[in-house]
Design a protein around this motif. Sequence first.
Motif, PDB file in Angstrom:
ATOM      1  N   PRO A  86       0.835  -1.215   0.000  1.00  0.00           N
ATOM      2  CA  PRO A  86       0.000   0.000   0.000  1.00  0.00           C
ATOM      3  C   PRO A  86       0.861   1.252   0.000  1.00  0.00           C
ATOM      4  CG  PRO A  86      -0.064  -1.100   2.141  1.00  0.00           C
ATOM      5  CD  PRO A  86       0.619  -2.036   1.201  1.00  0.00           C
ATOM      6  N   THR A  87       0.399   2.278  -0.696  1.00  0.00           N
ATOM      7  CA  THR A  87       1.133   3.537  -0.742  1.00  0.00           C
ATOM      8  C   THR A  87       0.936   4.307   0.550  1.00  0.00           C
ATOM      9  OG1 THR A  87      -0.704   4.799  -1.680  1.00  0.00           O
ATOM     10  CG2 THR A  87       0.752   3.632  -3.234  1.00  0.00           C
ATOM     11  N   PHE A  88       1.705   5.377   0.667  1.00  0.00           N
ATOM     12  CA  PHE A  88       1.612   6.214   1.846  1.00  0.00           C
ATOM     13  C   PHE A  88       0.200   6.768   2.015  1.00  0.00           C
ATOM     14  CE2 PHE A  88       3.370   9.015   5.000  1.00  0.00           C
ATOM     15  CZ  PHE A  88       4.511   8.346   5.400  1.00  0.00           C
ATOM     16  N   LEU A  89      -0.367   7.257   0.913  1.00  0.00           N
ATOM     17  CA  LEU A  89      -1.704   7.848   0.959  1.00  0.00           C
ATOM     18  C   LEU A  89      -2.745   6.810   1.330  1.00  0.00           C
ATOM     19  CD1 LEU A  89      -3.244  10.527   0.418  1.00  0.00           C
ATOM     20  CD2 LEU A  89      -3.650   9.684  -1.903  1.00  0.00           C
ATOM     21  N   GLU A  90      -2.615   5.592   0.794  1.00  0.00           N
ATOM     22  CA  GLU A  90      -3.591   4.547   1.076  1.00  0.00           C
ATOM     23  C   GLU A  90      -3.581   4.139   2.547  1.00  0.00           C
ATOM     24  OE1 GLU A  90      -3.471   2.450  -3.355  1.00  0.00           O
ATOM     25  OE2 GLU A  90      -2.144   1.767  -1.751  1.00  0.00           O
ATOM     26  N   LYS A  91      -2.458   4.312   3.215  1.00  0.00           N
ATOM     27  CA  LYS A  91      -2.373   3.945   4.625  1.00  0.00           C
ATOM     28  C   LYS A  91      -2.699   5.100   5.571  1.00  0.00           C
ATOM     29  CE  LYS A  91       0.678   1.099   6.154  1.00  0.00           C
ATOM     30  NZ  LYS A  91       1.937   0.428   6.553  1.00  0.00           N
ATOM     31  N   ASP A 102      -6.008   3.367   5.729  1.00  0.00           N
ATOM     32  CA  ASP A 102      -6.099   2.277   6.700  1.00  0.00           C
ATOM     33  C   ASP A 102      -4.688   1.741   6.934  1.00  0.00           C
ATOM     34  OD1 ASP A 102      -6.506   0.025   8.211  1.00  0.00           O
ATOM     35  OD2 ASP A 102      -8.006  -0.865   6.879  1.00  0.00           O
ATOM     36  N   VAL A 103      -4.182   1.913   8.161  1.00  0.00           N
ATOM     37  CA  VAL A 103      -2.809   1.496   8.467  1.00  0.00           C
ATOM     38  C   VAL A 103      -2.656  -0.022   8.448  1.00  0.00           C
ATOM     39  CG1 VAL A 103      -2.335   3.557   9.836  1.00  0.00           C
ATOM     40  CG2 VAL A 103      -3.289   1.526  10.958  1.00  0.00           C
ATOM     41  N   ASN A 104      -3.769  -0.758   8.476  1.00  0.00           N
ATOM     42  CA  ASN A 104      -3.708  -2.221   8.512  1.00  0.00           C
ATOM     43  C   ASN A 104      -3.917  -2.857   7.141  1.00  0.00           C
ATOM     44  OD1 ASN A 104      -3.360  -2.380  11.395  1.00  0.00           O
ATOM     45  ND2 ASN A 104      -5.520  -1.813  11.592  1.00  0.00           N
ATOM     46  N   LEU A 105      -3.824  -2.069   6.087  1.00  0.00           N
ATOM     47  CA  LEU A 105      -3.995  -2.624   4.747  1.00  0.00           C
ATOM     48  C   LEU A 105      -2.973  -3.729   4.474  1.00  0.00           C
ATOM     49  CD1 LEU A 105      -4.624   0.535   2.524  1.00  0.00           C
ATOM     50  CD2 LEU A 105      -6.255  -1.296   3.041  1.00  0.00           C
ATOM     51  N   LYS A 106      -3.431  -4.788   3.825  1.00  0.00           N
ATOM     52  CA  LYS A 106      -2.541  -5.868   3.400  1.00  0.00           C
ATOM     53  C   LYS A 106      -1.963  -5.550   2.022  1.00  0.00           C
ATOM     54  CE  LYS A 106      -5.482  -9.346   5.634  1.00  0.00           C
ATOM     55  NZ  LYS A 106      -6.321 -10.545   5.368  1.00  0.00           N
ATOM     56  N   ILE A 140      -6.400  -3.361  -3.222  1.00  0.00           N
ATOM     57  CA  ILE A 140      -6.565  -2.110  -2.475  1.00  0.00           C
ATOM     58  C   ILE A 140      -7.428  -1.181  -3.310  1.00  0.00           C
ATOM     59  CG2 ILE A 140      -5.389  -0.137  -1.453  1.00  0.00           C
ATOM     60  CD1 ILE A 140      -2.931  -1.930  -1.102  1.00  0.00           C
ATOM     61  N   THR A 141      -8.608  -0.872  -2.808  1.00  0.00           N
ATOM     62  CA  THR A 141      -9.540  -0.023  -3.536  1.00  0.00           C
ATOM     63  C   THR A 141     -10.293   0.859  -2.547  1.00  0.00           C
ATOM     64  OG1 THR A 141     -11.343  -0.049  -5.159  1.00  0.00           O
ATOM     65  CG2 THR A 141     -11.362  -1.779  -3.476  1.00  0.00           C
TER      66      THR A 141
END
Length: 256
Positions: A86-91, A102-106, A140-141
């Motif tokens: 996951p990218t910085f923005l996605e987390k 979401d900091v817990n993204l897989k 990741i969406t």
Amino acid sequence: MQKFHYIVGLNYEYDKTDPILFVDQTDGSIHPWSPFQTKHHTDNLAFYAELEYRFSKNLVGVGGFRLEYNDDTYIKFLYSEAYRSPTFLEKYADVPTVVVGDVNLKREKIQTLELAIDSKINSKNTLQLTLYILRLKDEITRRAASGGGSEYYNSKGLQNYGAELAINSILNAKTELMFNTSFVDGTNKQTDEHLNFIAHYTANAMLTYHFSKFWSATFSEQFVGEKHYHTTSGEEGSIGSYNLANLSLSYFKKYF
């Protein structure tokens, strides 16, 4: 003859952000639209390898197998697996009215299985045929969030499968023909529905005629099949197929 070949590598990535980039210079507060309200950093360590081993004169293993049927024909069976962190923005994005991370993204996991034939039929004609299956897990969406914006999450992913055919032919000393067509379909594993806006059939053809050493004319045509779609509200529809045609004249000359 050397039987074993390999390429290995190591990749390290480090990202950091600081809300000081979004600080109001008058009172020191952080702008409410800043995607990051606090300091964060991420790091990622990855290892990759590509191995090749020749079992015999005609059979080579390359994360799968390549059968060299003869000097002009290859049959390949390949399996590959990769991932995307996951990218910085996605987390860490944190603007509730726009998007929240979401900091817990897989990690997204991508698996590909491919069977291909690559053949030189004769001195003027070549053929390539590929069958494949692609599986994307933990995609990741984004989805609608309670705060009015959207939020990142891991869906169950999707699965694509398809076939591609390409033919290149020299018709005569001045004329060349290139043709390819493909079929693709897939399923959204989150909803168990067919993928949206997928053209199941596409085709391209290009005919080139060389008038002289410097001049040539090319006619090309592209076909894109009908695309079907469905929305979360239950609406279904389609976008019609279409053709594109193009005629070009080219001049080529070496000056150096």
